[in-house]
Scaffold this active site. Structure first.
Site, PDB file in Angstrom:
ATOM      1  N   HIS A 144      -4.820  13.859  -2.149  1.00  0.00           N
ATOM      2  CA  HIS A 144      -5.709  13.955  -0.987  1.00  0.00           C
ATOM      3  C   HIS A 144      -6.506  15.273  -1.053  1.00  0.00           C
ATOM      4  O   HIS A 144      -7.702  15.309  -0.763  1.00  0.00           O
ATOM      5  CB  HIS A 144      -4.902  13.893   0.317  1.00  0.00           C
ATOM      6  CG  HIS A 144      -4.395  12.508   0.630  1.00  0.00           C
ATOM      7  ND1 HIS A 144      -3.152  12.271   1.167  1.00  0.00           N
ATOM      8  CD2 HIS A 144      -4.970  11.295   0.488  1.00  0.00           C
ATOM      9  CE1 HIS A 144      -2.999  10.961   1.340  1.00  0.00           C
ATOM     10  NE2 HIS A 144      -4.076  10.353   0.927  1.00  0.00           N
TER      11      HIS A 144
ATOM     12  N   ASP B  99     -10.293  -0.961   5.556  1.00  0.00           N
ATOM     13  CA  ASP B  99      -9.182  -1.567   4.806  1.00  0.00           C
ATOM     14  C   ASP B  99      -9.288  -3.079   4.972  1.00  0.00           C
ATOM     15  O   ASP B  99      -9.799  -3.555   5.989  1.00  0.00           O
ATOM     16  CB  ASP B  99      -7.820  -1.051   5.295  1.00  0.00           C
ATOM     17  CG  ASP B  99      -6.781  -1.107   4.173  1.00  0.00           C
ATOM     18  OD1 ASP B  99      -6.438  -0.048   3.613  1.00  0.00           O
ATOM     19  OD2 ASP B  99      -6.340  -2.232   3.841  1.00  0.00           O
ATOM     20  N   HIS B 100      -8.778  -3.832   3.982  1.00  0.00           N
ATOM     21  CA  HIS B 100      -8.928  -5.289   4.076  1.00  0.00           C
ATOM     22  C   HIS B 100      -7.681  -5.961   4.665  1.00  0.00           C
ATOM     23  O   HIS B 100      -7.636  -7.169   4.744  1.00  0.00           O
ATOM     24  CB  HIS B 100      -9.336  -5.897   2.720  1.00  0.00           C
ATOM     25  CG  HIS B 100      -8.314  -5.755   1.638  1.00  0.00           C
ATOM     26  ND1 HIS B 100      -8.408  -6.424   0.443  1.00  0.00           N
ATOM     27  CD2 HIS B 100      -7.182  -5.009   1.571  1.00  0.00           C
ATOM     28  CE1 HIS B 100      -7.373  -6.109  -0.305  1.00  0.00           C
ATOM     29  NE2 HIS B 100      -6.627  -5.250   0.355  1.00  0.00           N
TER      30      HIS B 100
ATOM     31  N   ALA C 283       0.843  -1.209   0.000  1.00  0.00           N
ATOM     32  CA  ALA C 283       0.000   0.000   0.000  1.00  0.00           C
ATOM     33  C   ALA C 283       0.875   1.255   0.000  1.00  0.00           C
ATOM     34  O   ALA C 283       2.063   1.203   0.324  1.00  0.00           O
ATOM     35  CB  ALA C 283      -0.904  -0.013   1.220  1.00  0.00           C
TER      36      ALA C 283
ATOM     37  N   SER D 173      -2.978   4.309   5.495  1.00  0.00           N
ATOM     38  CA  SER D 173      -2.283   4.977   6.607  1.00  0.00           C
ATOM     39  C   SER D 173      -3.255   5.622   7.596  1.00  0.00           C
ATOM     40  O   SER D 173      -2.886   5.899   8.736  1.00  0.00           O
ATOM     41  CB  SER D 173      -1.381   6.080   6.054  1.00  0.00           C
ATOM     42  OG  SER D 173      -2.182   7.104   5.462  1.00  0.00           O
TER      43      SER D 173
ATOM     44  N   ILE E 172       0.675   5.670   0.919  1.00  0.00           N
ATOM     45  CA  ILE E 172      -0.093   6.862   1.288  1.00  0.00           C
ATOM     46  C   ILE E 172      -0.063   7.725   0.030  1.00  0.00           C
ATOM     47  O   ILE E 172       1.004   7.958  -0.548  1.00  0.00           O
ATOM     48  CB  ILE E 172       0.478   7.581   2.537  1.00  0.00           C
ATOM     49  CG1 ILE E 172      -0.284   8.888   2.820  1.00  0.00           C
ATOM     50  CG2 ILE E 172       1.971   7.847   2.450  1.00  0.00           C
ATOM     51  CD1 ILE E 172       0.058   9.541   4.168  1.00  0.00           C
ATOM     52  N   SER E 173      -1.221   8.145  -0.443  1.00  0.00           N
ATOM     53  CA  SER E 173      -1.289   8.917  -1.695  1.00  0.00           C
ATOM     54  C   SER E 173      -0.567  10.251  -1.536  1.00  0.00           C
ATOM     55  O   SER E 173      -0.319  10.715  -0.421  1.00  0.00           O
ATOM     56  CB  SER E 173      -2.744   9.171  -2.081  1.00  0.00           C
ATOM     57  OG  SER E 173      -3.442   7.954  -2.205  1.00  0.00           O
TER      58      SER E 173
ATOM     59  N   GLY F 250     -13.838  -3.523   1.088  1.00  0.00           N
ATOM     60  CA  GLY F 250     -14.435  -2.224   0.752  1.00  0.00           C
ATOM     61  C   GLY F 250     -15.333  -2.259  -0.463  1.00  0.00           C
ATOM     62  O   GLY F 250     -16.142  -1.353  -0.659  1.00  0.00           O
TER      63      GLY F 250
ATOM     64  N   THR G 144      -8.659  -4.887  -4.476  1.00  0.00           N
ATOM     65  CA  THR G 144      -8.563  -6.316  -4.835  1.00  0.00           C
ATOM     66  C   THR G 144      -9.104  -7.213  -3.729  1.00  0.00           C
ATOM     67  O   THR G 144      -9.541  -6.734  -2.677  1.00  0.00           O
ATOM     68  CB  THR G 144      -7.083  -6.713  -4.984  1.00  0.00           C
ATOM     69  OG1 THR G 144      -6.436  -6.401  -3.736  1.00  0.00           O
ATOM     70  CG2 THR G 144      -6.412  -5.994  -6.127  1.00  0.00           C
TER      71      THR G 144
HETATM   72  N1  SAH Z   1      -6.024   6.587   1.305  1.00  0.00           N
HETATM   73  C1  SAH Z   1      -4.927   5.700   1.648  1.00  0.00           C
HETATM   74  C2  SAH Z   1      -4.550   4.876   0.437  1.00  0.00           C
HETATM   75  C3  SAH Z   1      -3.879   3.602   0.782  1.00  0.00           C
HETATM   76  S1  SAH Z   1      -3.443   2.605  -0.635  1.00  0.00           S
HETATM   77  C4  SAH Z   1      -3.748   6.570   2.084  1.00  0.00           C
HETATM   78  O1  SAH Z   1      -3.538   7.603   1.467  1.00  0.00           O
HETATM   79  O2  SAH Z   1      -3.047   6.184   3.035  1.00  0.00           O
HETATM   80  C5  SAH Z   1      -4.935   1.741  -0.935  1.00  0.00           C
HETATM   81  C6  SAH Z   1      -5.435   0.887   0.180  1.00  0.00           C
HETATM   82  O3  SAH Z   1      -6.542   0.139  -0.292  1.00  0.00           O
HETATM   83  C7  SAH Z   1      -4.441  -0.126   0.745  1.00  0.00           C
HETATM   84  O4  SAH Z   1      -4.267   0.138   2.090  1.00  0.00           O
HETATM   85  C8  SAH Z   1      -5.117  -1.490   0.505  1.00  0.00           C
HETATM   86  O5  SAH Z   1      -4.881  -2.419   1.555  1.00  0.00           O
HETATM   87  C9  SAH Z   1      -6.586  -1.089   0.410  1.00  0.00           C
HETATM   88  N2  SAH Z   1      -7.445  -2.029  -0.315  1.00  0.00           N
HETATM   89  C10 SAH Z   1      -7.222  -2.645  -1.496  1.00  0.00           C
HETATM   90  N3  SAH Z   1      -8.262  -3.437  -1.827  1.00  0.00           N
HETATM   91  C11 SAH Z   1      -9.183  -3.318  -0.823  1.00  0.00           C
HETATM   92  C12 SAH Z   1     -10.474  -3.888  -0.579  1.00  0.00           C
HETATM   93  N4  SAH Z   1     -11.037  -4.755  -1.427  1.00  0.00           N
HETATM   94  N5  SAH Z   1     -11.126  -3.517   0.532  1.00  0.00           N
HETATM   95  C13 SAH Z   1     -10.581  -2.642   1.418  1.00  0.00           C
HETATM   96  N6  SAH Z   1      -9.359  -2.092   1.254  1.00  0.00           N
HETATM   97  C14 SAH Z   1      -8.670  -2.410   0.145  1.00  0.00           C
END
Ligand code: SAH
Length: 241
Positions: free
Chosen positions: A65, A117-118, A57, A89, A59-60, A152, A237
């Protein structure tokens, strides 16, 4: 252009993004000022670029954001209900809470942001990151922010309807269950993998075409979808085995 907007402190980073016009909304600016990225990004927190946080993963980037908040801003009022899918994050979840939770009265704050988050380790990380600040700790203690482990793609029906839904990972489709969980009126910000004219996913051909879609559920329940700009997110995913 992104790295020109970096700073040596959180305030400097946000001021630079504002000066360059990458953040335009004053409320979004104040919310991003109020949350220190240093609590959420393990390396180069004040650089305007995505950073790895482990478990595949990231952090964007701060400007992403900012864009996400600005597209959702009319649905982020004190007292709003918000779903942040792929909370990673926990940074954006915290910023969204600054925009949606009304902490002005001494009663239980109104408004709530659910981060989903998964990956359990990231759910724990987001919680621990948020506990680093007094404000974050209070938002968690009052359950104004909750981090939940779930897929999600199914949303979080227990908390629906939501005024705003943010999806932080690239989906294969505009998941109907998410649209269902939007309030009327409500808005979703979601990156989606592009399809070519034959309906084949473009990423299989070009290695990654994704666009942000803004989905509005109007007052009368009708749905309006708009493709707004190209992006690059990690995929939404199945959880890793
Ligand atoms: N907004 C977060 C982005 C994290 S990256 C930030 O800026 O910190 C994307 C995230 O999506 C990862 O943490 C990954 O674990 C989560 N993710 C991917 N597929 C998912 C799913 N099916 N359900 C929930 N979370 C998921």
């Amino acid at each position: 252009m992104a790295w020109y907007c970096s700073g040596s402190t959180n305030n400097e980073l946000i001021e630079n993004l504002f000066k360059e016009g990458l953040i335009k909304d004053e409320r979004v600016k104040q919310a991003m000022m109020a949350v220190d990225r240093g609590h959420y990004a393990p390396s180069r927190p004040y650089s305007d670029s995505p950073q790895p946080i482990g478990y595949g993963a990231t952090i964007s980037a701060p400007h992403m954001h900012g864009h996400a908040c600005e597209y959702l801003i009319n649905h982020l009022k004190p007292g709003s209900r918000v779903l942040d899918i792929g909370s990673g994050s926990g940074y954006l979840t915290h910023v969204l809470a600054c925009l949606a939770v009304d902490t002005s009265s001494s009663d239980r704050p109104k408004g709530q942001v659910i981060g989903v988050d998964h990956i359990q380790e990231l759910v724990t990380l987001a919680h621990d990151n948020m506990m680093k600040s007094k404000q974050g700790k209070k938002l968690l203690e009052t359950e104004s922010v909750k981090f939940i482990k779930a897929d999600g793609r199914l949303g979080w029906p227990e908390g629906a309807p939501y005024d705003a839904i943010h999806v932080g990972a690239a989906a294969q489709e505009l998941h109907p269950l998410l649209v269902e969980q939007l309030r009327s009126p409500g808005r979703m910000f979601i990156p989606v993998n592009a399809e070519d004219a034959q309906g084949t996913l473009a990423r299989t051909v070009f290695g990654g075409g994704q666009y942000i879609w803004v989905v509005d559920k109007k007052e009368d329940g009708s749905i309006h979808k708009e493709k707004v700009f190209q992006v690059s997110y990690v995929p939404l995913t199945d959880p890793p085995k």
